[in-house]
Design a protein around this motif. Sequence first.
Motif, PDB file in Angstrom:
ATOM      1  N   ALA A   1      -5.039 -31.834  46.417  1.00 18.39           N
ATOM      2  CA  ALA A   1      -5.260 -32.006  45.072  1.00 18.39           C
ATOM      3  C   ALA A   1      -6.154 -31.293  44.378  1.00 18.39           C
ATOM      4  O   ALA A   1      -5.874 -30.789  43.087  1.00 18.39           O
ATOM      5  N   PHE A   2      -7.201 -30.995  44.831  1.00 21.34           N
ATOM      6  CA  PHE A   2      -8.365 -29.923  44.253  1.00 21.34           C
ATOM      7  C   PHE A   2      -7.618 -28.510  43.997  1.00 21.34           C
ATOM      8  O   PHE A   2      -7.657 -28.184  43.052  1.00 21.34           O
ATOM      9  N   LEU A   3      -6.912 -28.190  45.224  1.00 23.55           N
ATOM     10  CA  LEU A   3      -6.407 -26.677  44.839  1.00 23.55           C
ATOM     11  C   LEU A   3      -5.321 -26.768  43.738  1.00 23.55           C
ATOM     12  O   LEU A   3      -4.904 -25.562  43.121  1.00 23.55           O
ATOM     13  N   ALA A   4      -4.454 -27.950  43.473  1.00 25.04           N
ATOM     14  CA  ALA A   4      -3.440 -27.931  42.839  1.00 25.04           C
ATOM     15  C   ALA A   4      -4.035 -28.148  41.216  1.00 25.04           C
ATOM     16  O   ALA A   4      -3.391 -27.934  40.150  1.00 25.04           O
ATOM     17  N   SER A   5      -5.471 -28.432  41.057  1.00 27.04           N
ATOM     18  CA  SER A   5      -5.761 -28.917  39.870  1.00 27.04           C
ATOM     19  C   SER A   5      -6.537 -27.521  39.034  1.00 27.04           C
ATOM     20  O   SER A   5      -6.764 -26.554  39.805  1.00 27.04           O
ATOM     21  N   PRO A   6      -6.563 -27.681  37.987  1.00 24.87           N
ATOM     22  CA  PRO A   6      -7.395 -26.707  37.188  1.00 24.87           C
ATOM     23  C   PRO A   6      -8.697 -26.338  37.334  1.00 24.87           C
ATOM     24  O   PRO A   6      -9.214 -25.240  37.054  1.00 24.87           O
ATOM     25  N   ARG A   7      -9.222 -27.257  38.362  1.00 22.62           N
ATOM     26  CA  ARG A   7     -10.594 -27.130  38.815  1.00 22.62           C
ATOM     27  C   ARG A   7     -10.703 -25.753  39.747  1.00 22.62           C
ATOM     28  O   ARG A   7     -11.708 -25.273  39.964  1.00 22.62           O
ATOM     29  N   SER A   8      -9.335 -25.214  40.229  1.00 19.61           N
ATOM     30  CA  SER A   8      -9.316 -24.165  41.209  1.00 19.61           C
ATOM     31  C   SER A   8      -8.547 -23.113  40.534  1.00 19.61           C
ATOM     32  O   SER A   8      -8.100 -22.389  41.146  1.00 19.61           O
ATOM     33  N   ALA A   9      -8.907 -22.863  39.089  1.00 18.81           N
ATOM     34  CA  ALA A   9      -7.918 -22.027  38.311  1.00 18.81           C
ATOM     35  C   ALA A   9      -7.972 -20.395  38.875  1.00 18.81           C
ATOM     36  O   ALA A   9      -7.230 -19.611  38.739  1.00 18.81           O
ATOM     37  N   SER A  10      -9.053 -20.187  39.615  1.00 21.00           N
ATOM     38  CA  SER A  10      -9.470 -18.594  40.140  1.00 21.00           C
ATOM     39  C   SER A  10      -8.858 -18.451  41.459  1.00 21.00           C
ATOM     40  O   SER A  10      -9.070 -17.532  41.994  1.00 21.00           O
ATOM     41  N   ILE A  11      -8.229 -19.511  42.014  1.00 18.65           N
ATOM     42  CA  ILE A  11      -8.020 -19.480  43.558  1.00 18.65           C
ATOM     43  C   ILE A  11      -6.325 -19.316  43.651  1.00 18.65           C
ATOM     44  O   ILE A  11      -5.317 -20.117  43.038  1.00 18.65           O
ATOM     45  N   THR A  12      -5.991 -18.018  44.310  1.00 12.36           N
ATOM     46  CA  THR A  12      -4.444 -18.014  44.552  1.00 12.36           C
ATOM     47  C   THR A  12      -4.448 -16.872  45.421  1.00 12.36           C
ATOM     48  O   THR A  12      -5.164 -16.020  45.951  1.00 12.36           O
ATOM     49  N   GLY A  13      -3.227 -17.116  46.262  1.00 10.29           N
ATOM     50  CA  GLY A  13      -3.034 -16.031  47.294  1.00 10.29           C
ATOM     51  C   GLY A  13      -3.688 -15.980  48.487  1.00 10.29           C
ATOM     52  O   GLY A  13      -3.789 -15.304  49.469  1.00 10.29           O
ATOM     53  N   ALA A  14      -4.160 -17.514  48.909  1.00  8.16           N
ATOM     54  CA  ALA A  14      -5.191 -17.581  49.933  1.00  8.16           C
ATOM     55  C   ALA A  14      -4.691 -18.715  50.525  1.00  8.16           C
ATOM     56  O   ALA A  14      -3.789 -19.586  50.244  1.00  8.16           O
ATOM     57  N   GLU A  15      -4.709 -18.751  51.993  1.00  7.57           N
ATOM     58  CA  GLU A  15      -4.409 -20.067  52.667  1.00  7.57           C
ATOM     59  C   GLU A  15      -5.781 -20.583  53.215  1.00  7.57           C
ATOM     60  O   GLU A  15      -6.801 -20.001  53.639  1.00  7.57           O
ATOM     61  N   TYR A  16      -5.714 -22.010  53.129  1.00  4.05           N
ATOM     62  CA  TYR A  16      -6.945 -22.766  53.515  1.00  4.05           C
ATOM     63  C   TYR A  16      -6.887 -23.669  54.732  1.00  4.05           C
ATOM     64  O   TYR A  16      -5.916 -24.437  54.736  1.00  4.05           O
ATOM     65  N   ARG A  17      -7.480 -23.104  55.639  1.00  2.00           N
ATOM     66  CA  ARG A  17      -7.560 -24.188  56.880  1.00  2.00           C
ATOM     67  C   ARG A  17      -8.281 -25.269  56.835  1.00  2.00           C
ATOM     68  O   ARG A  17      -9.592 -25.216  56.479  1.00  2.00           O
ATOM     69  N   ILE A  18      -7.563 -26.459  57.343  1.00  2.00           N
ATOM     70  CA  ILE A  18      -8.465 -27.650  57.519  1.00  2.00           C
ATOM     71  C   ILE A  18      -8.213 -28.142  58.718  1.00  2.00           C
ATOM     72  O   ILE A  18      -7.125 -28.991  59.109  1.00  2.00           O
ATOM     73  N   ASP A  19      -9.037 -27.779  59.830  1.00  2.00           N
ATOM     74  CA  ASP A  19      -8.401 -28.294  61.244  1.00  2.00           C
ATOM     75  C   ASP A  19      -9.659 -28.635  61.880  1.00  2.00           C
ATOM     76  O   ASP A  19      -9.495 -28.565  63.420  1.00  2.00           O
TER      77      ASP A  19
END
Length: 260
Positions: A235-253
């Motif tokens: 939800a955070f990554l989809a939001s305008p709060r993360s407007a400068s984040i693209t092309g990355a993969e976020y690991r949550i493991d």
Amino acid sequence: MNFDLHLNGLRAVVTGGTLGLGAAVVKTLAEAGARVATSARTVPTQPVEGVTYVAADLSTAEGTSHLARSILQDWGGVDILINVLGGSKTPGGGFAAISDAHWFAELDLNLMPAVRLDRALLPTMLAQGSGVIIHVSSIQRVLPIPESTTAYAAAKGALTTYSKSLAREVTPKGVRVLSVAPGWIETEASVAFVERMAADAGTNYEGGKRIVMDWLGGIPVGRPAKTQEVADLIAFLASPRSASITGAEYRIDGGTVPTL
């Protein structure tokens, strides 16, 4: 003080949104004020209030087209597209047990729904000059279990590579593309799997969890992730709060993958 994700009124499509991680993502986005539509082979008997459900089998081209047509007819376009759908039905037994049919089935479930739905809905994002696409991959792409996840891991690896290429293509046109790679998530399906493992090994559920964690080489935080934890990241990554984040993969493991 609430952390406003600024999702109010945004149109969000989530695939596989009736169980597990998908259901958590649907609920999280809806509670944050987004207009949410989701797909499933069967519409749930207890739907989330305000969420639009479309019955469709996205492992087929026809099912994906049906979902896309429904969304475009009702909304005219989308702002957020999150592909959660995935899984593995390939039997254990290593490489020799994986038939051509198994390979194609894994690709049809873990790669092609995202490719087809992006192709159908991304043009509306490009036309409006904004949007976010998130693909849910898996740490299996870098940490496969040869006994049982080779084909699934390869399909998720393809999904991550596709995500990166798509981001390079469309980010300059206003559309962000990211991938999220969870480790073991304690979903309904994984609980059932652990219970079967525990029964086969003559142990209880906690013993079954230890077996799975040993397969993964250990989870430093000592447990699988909760669906809500992964949904909050998405939800955070989809939001305008993360407007400068693209092309990355976020690991949550929980620290499962031992390398950067």
